[in-house]
Design a protein around this motif. Structure first.
Motif, PDB file in Angstrom:
ATOM      1  N   THR A  90       0.823  -1.210   0.000  1.00 46.39           N
ATOM      2  CA  THR A  90       0.000   0.000   0.000  1.00 46.39           C
ATOM      3  C   THR A  90       0.855   1.257   0.000  1.00 46.39           C
ATOM      4  OG1 THR A  90      -1.735  -1.187   1.221  1.00 46.39           O
ATOM      5  CG2 THR A  90      -1.865   1.217   1.178  1.00 46.39           C
ATOM      6  N   THR A  91       1.848   1.297   0.868  1.00 44.83           N
ATOM      7  CA  THR A  91       2.696   2.490   0.945  1.00 44.83           C
ATOM      8  C   THR A  91       3.552   2.653  -0.307  1.00 44.83           C
ATOM      9  OG1 THR A  91       4.446   1.278   2.130  1.00 44.83           O
ATOM     10  CG2 THR A  91       2.778   2.408   3.466  1.00 44.83           C
ATOM     11  N   ALA A  92       3.833   1.537  -1.002  1.00 47.21           N
ATOM     12  CA  ALA A  92       4.653   1.600  -2.212  1.00 47.21           C
ATOM     13  C   ALA A  92       3.970   2.346  -3.348  1.00 47.21           C
ATOM     14  CB  ALA A  92       5.027   0.194  -2.670  1.00 47.21           C
ATOM     15  N   ILE A  93       2.663   2.481  -3.283  1.00 46.67           N
ATOM     16  CA  ILE A  93       1.934   3.228  -4.314  1.00 46.67           C
ATOM     17  C   ILE A  93       2.435   4.671  -4.366  1.00 46.67           C
ATOM     18  CG2 ILE A  93      -0.346   4.004  -5.091  1.00 46.67           C
ATOM     19  CD1 ILE A  93       0.052   0.991  -5.239  1.00 46.67           C
ATOM     20  N   PHE A  94       2.939   5.159  -3.238  1.00 48.89           N
ATOM     21  CA  PHE A  94       3.350   6.563  -3.154  1.00 48.89           C
ATOM     22  C   PHE A  94       4.873   6.729  -3.166  1.00 48.89           C
ATOM     23  CE2 PHE A  94      -0.742   5.962  -1.045  1.00 48.89           C
ATOM     24  CZ  PHE A  94      -1.528   6.833  -1.787  1.00 48.89           C
ATOM     25  N   THR A  95       5.584   5.703  -3.643  1.00 47.69           N
ATOM     26  CA  THR A  95       7.036   5.797  -3.751  1.00 47.69           C
ATOM     27  C   THR A  95       7.427   7.026  -4.572  1.00 47.69           C
ATOM     28  OG1 THR A  95       7.313   3.395  -3.594  1.00 47.69           O
ATOM     29  CG2 THR A  95       9.114   4.648  -4.592  1.00 47.69           C
ATOM     30  N   GLY A  96       8.336   7.833  -4.018  1.00 52.27           N
ATOM     31  CA  GLY A  96       8.732   9.073  -4.683  1.00 52.27           C
ATOM     32  C   GLY A  96       8.093  10.304  -4.081  1.00 52.27           C
TER      33      GLY A  96
END
Length: 217
Positions: A18-24
């Protein structure tokens, strides 16, 4: 009695996906704004009230970046790739469905996800909307049981509360506090609250729902 919680690998993976969706996305402090205190009752000094408010920083990733991140997670999970982002105008950058089977610890996962989103990106305002009062009370119980568990992991506690239409000052505190804050509300109360754009208790400023609207969840 102190509960001991075993950290399950699949739960950690669900949070990471879930948190990886907002990588960057940069880790930003809460955006500061000045709350509208509305019309104050006679004799109330404006400087007696705190007009500072805090909201989540904007998502700075483009639609293209978010979709690429989503595809990366979906590829690793072996699920079909989304053709586009699901989103509703005015309701955030993206709508995400995280599906888990009954009994796998969904409540634990989404509470941990809040802590991770706060740690990674600085977001600190969250609203949990559930379909019934019974589930709402169950979520509140989970927060109580897990307070020390997440304190050990993250060194902080979430300030959480169950929405109560007779205590709208809690919404003001939700907007005003810069820490990790969570509101738990059932769908019926949430729908009713949307019509209360300027609730006023006799002799008070019309601020609670106005402040919460300004707080990006």
């Amino acid at each position: 009695m102190k509960f001991k919680f075993k950290i399950q690998g699949y739960q950690t993976e669900a949070v990471s996906n879930t948190t990886a969706i907002f990588t960057g996305q940069p880790n930003r402090d809460n955006a500061h704004y000045r709350r509208d205190l509305g019309k104050l009752s006679a004799g109330t000094m404006h400087d007696m009230l705190e007009d500072d408010g805090y909201r989540n920083a904007d998502v700075e990733l483009s639609t293209k970046q978010l979709l690429e991140n989503l595809h990366s997670v979906q590829t690793l999970a072996g699920v079909p790739l989304s053709k586009s982002l699901s989103k509703i105008d005015g309701l955030g950058a993206v709508n995400l469905d995280v599906e888990m089977e009954t009994g796998t610890g969904k409540t634990y996962v989404y509470i941990k996800t809040m802590f991770e989103l706060n740690k990674l990106y600085g977001w600190s305002k969250f609203i949990i909307v559930v379909p019934s009062i019974a589930i709402r009370e169950g979520v509140a119980k989970s927060f109580r049981m897990l307070e020390e568990h997440f304190m050990e992991q993250y060194g902080k506690k979430a300030r959480w509360f169950v929405y109560n239409s007779s205590n709208l000052n809690q919404l003001d505190q939700f907007s005003q506090d810069a820490g990790l804050n969570v509101m738990i509300i059932n769908t019926q109360a949430f729908a009713a609250s949307l019509t209360m754009l300027f609730p006023t208790a006799k002799g008070s400023a019309n601020l609670p729902m106005t402040s919460t609207k300004l707080t990006k969840w």
